[in-house]
Design a protein around this motif. Structure first.
Motif, short mmCIF file in Angstrom:
data_model
loop_
_atom_site.label_atom_id
_atom_site.label_comp_id
_atom_site.label_asym_id
_atom_site.label_seq_id
_atom_site.Cartn_x
_atom_site.Cartn_y
_atom_site.Cartn_z
N ARG B 225 12.15 6.09 -8.60
CA ARG B 225 13.03 5.74 -7.48
C ARG B 225 13.30 6.98 -6.63
N LEU B 226 13.41 6.77 -5.33
CA LEU B 226 13.71 7.87 -4.41
C LEU B 226 14.96 8.61 -4.85
N ARG B 227 15.97 7.85 -5.30
CA ARG B 227 17.23 8.51 -5.66
C ARG B 227 17.09 9.38 -6.90
N HIS B 236 7.62 14.73 -4.64
CA HIS B 236 6.84 13.50 -4.76
C HIS B 236 5.56 13.71 -5.55
N TYR B 237 4.91 14.88 -5.34
CA TYR B 237 3.63 15.08 -6.03
C TYR B 237 3.81 15.29 -7.53
N GLU B 260 8.45 4.88 -5.26
CA GLU B 260 9.11 4.58 -3.98
C GLU B 260 8.86 5.74 -3.02
N THR B 261 8.10 5.48 -1.95
CA THR B 261 7.77 6.56 -1.02
C THR B 261 8.74 6.56 0.17
N LYS B 267 4.24 2.87 -3.55
CA LYS B 267 2.84 3.09 -3.87
C LYS B 267 2.68 2.62 -5.31
N VAL B 268 1.75 1.71 -5.54
CA VAL B 268 1.54 1.20 -6.88
C VAL B 268 0.22 1.75 -7.42
N SER B 269 0.31 2.51 -8.50
CA SER B 269 -0.90 3.03 -9.16
C SER B 269 -1.10 2.25 -10.45
#
Lengths: 319, 319
Positions: B225-227, B236-237, B260-261, B267-269
């Motif tokens: 999650r972004l939070r 993010h990386y 969550e971008t 983005k689902v990997s």
């Protein structure tokens, strides 16, 4: 010395194969490879281990035939003691096993004092599996896929997937030969390393999420709380290996794992990088181990316990 | 074909070496090993990569000399395109590199269509590093420790520490030879794998702690999650590789990571085991990839997004 071992194999018919408690991939892979080879020669062979086989090694060919109850030791003409530097590490039955006529010790541990008459000890070998491979080759035996699988597992696990300093040219050469004989690196790795219970992964996650750094990031402290184990439904043995994760962190010299075994009682496991000696630290607390891996027990509230450990790490000049 | 490559090395003086964007250990290790060998022969050589060298590969001998700005391509008589099945994967400069008189392609990817005049393509090879090692041996050159270090890193990383199915007898034999020439498996592994930032480990922990299972444990869903990224102070990386952890879980066939971008954009990997094809699933959502590794983007609240992905996994017959 390999000649003497081959001679014993030729002369005798009934063999016991055993190893240390707290079984690992090298102990099991070496035992089972040698077991299958002796069986292939028409011998009567029993593999005895005090401890049950860990779940992730149950896939090893022959694992289902391991016994955990020692029959009359007089049944055996010779016992192979593998990957074991002291007979006591076999467990409760060590005394009875010592009574077997011939005991042959095959091991790669530096600490092995070599008190047995027939022995193959080589601390330069990556693993006991590598030594068993030498014997099999000297016997002129072409290994089956099952034998190769056991030996590859032994070398793979004892070198930490070829990450540790015992990853010698000989270890890699042996591994390559075993793959050529049918061992499947992918299948073996999946069985050994990709069979983690979800509860263990969740507990590992919680431990990482709550990690704390000290001494400018040189020490990482990981904590497993009783209430987390209960809440997640994990087992105590799931914490095995958690302390190694701390070593993967940038700048960390010492990783410490505080596992609450009873309320306010902690088992403290430590791992250090390079030549940092933490065995001396464990000794201050009445524990022990090796230079890079040591452990001890301590009572108290977690904050006080961690503070005390940091103090000793500093006073001993470790960080 | 190796003869032709050796001929080009003999005939020319000025070389460019390059590889694909999103650099990995095989690309870098192959480039730098070949760079050091050519330099040792008194050649003028430049290694050009569009992307910066990832931090954990900066230890590779020669890494400091990599350039990220392409001078006039006419300066070079020949370009070595390593570990790269399509010129486009070199990045923005692919067109200019195509203009270099001779392009020599050395690669182990199955998808390489081999359109270059001079090429060494072998999908049986574990890595491009293994192919470079073949060339060096064919040249009769004894590698320096620096060259061996680069090539060992290439093989180690592209075989996933000798866990993947490309761990062939030849790969292990080559690795053993490189260690015999001075590559240090422990030091290399520490640099590549034991340099994780604490923030990444904390984020990884939180993701694991919040994992959820579906379809009787056949699917694991991991969520970033972004939070959490913000609260922990991670990047993010740092989520790179998280999805692989899901594969390590017992019974899991498909691991999914929802990163969550932007708010409510994910983005689902996905990673799958064995022969489970998830590329078809990614395609339903407008994404792509390979059979065992695919990805796509999707918008919505996390609960709805995960429900939708599970529906497609089921309707496509994956689980």
């Amino acid at each position: 010395m390999i000649d003497k071992i081959i001679e014993v194999v030729r002369q005798c018919q009934r063999f016991l194969i055993t190893s240390h408690v707290r079984l690992d991939g090298d102990a099991l892979g070496s035992e089972l490879a040698f077991y299958l080879v002796l069986k292939g020669l028409g011998k009567d062979v029993v593999v005895f281990n005090e401890d049950p086989t860990p779940e992730n090694y149950l896939f090893l060919p022959g694992a289902a035939e391991i016994t955990h109850h020692l029959e009359d030791p007089l049944l055996y003409e010779a016992a192979f003691l593998l990957d074991c530097s002291e007979l006591e590490r076999v467990g409760r039955e060590s005394g009875r096993i010592a009574g077997i006529g011939k005991v042959i010790n095959i091991d790669h541990h530096l600490s092995n004092d070599g008190c047995w008459e027939i022995k193959l000890l080589d601390p330069q070998a990556s693993s006991t599996g590598e030594l068993i491979w030498r014997i099999i080759k000297a016997m002129g035996i072409s290994p089956t896929v099952e034998v190769a699988t056991n030996l590859y597992t032994a070398i793979l696990t004892d070198t930490g997937s070829f990450h540790y300093s015992n990853t010698t040219p000989e270890a890699l050469k042996a591994a390559g030969e075993l793959v050529a004989h049918g061992a499947s690196p992918q299948w073996i790795s999946q069985n050994v390393y990709e069979n983690e219970p979800a509860e263990k992964m969740k507990l590992f996650g919680r431990v990482l999420d709550n990690l704390s750094l000290a001494e400018d990031g040189k020490v990482v402290m990981l904590t497993v709380r009783l209430r987390d184990i209960e809440e997640i439904g994990a087992k105590h043995y799931h914490t095995e290996g958690f302390v190694d994760a701390g070593r993967k962190m940038k700048g960390v010299l010492v990783s410490t794992l505080f596992t609450e075994t009873d309320e306010n009682v902690y088992k403290v496991s430590m791992r250090s990088k390079d030549d940092i000696d933490i065995e001396q630290v464990a000794r201050v607390f009445g524990g022990g181990g090796h230079r890079n891996a040591a452990a001890f027990r301590i009572e108290g509230k977690i904050e006080a316990v961690q503070k005390r450990v940091l103090e000793v790490l500093k006073s001993q000049g470790v960080v």
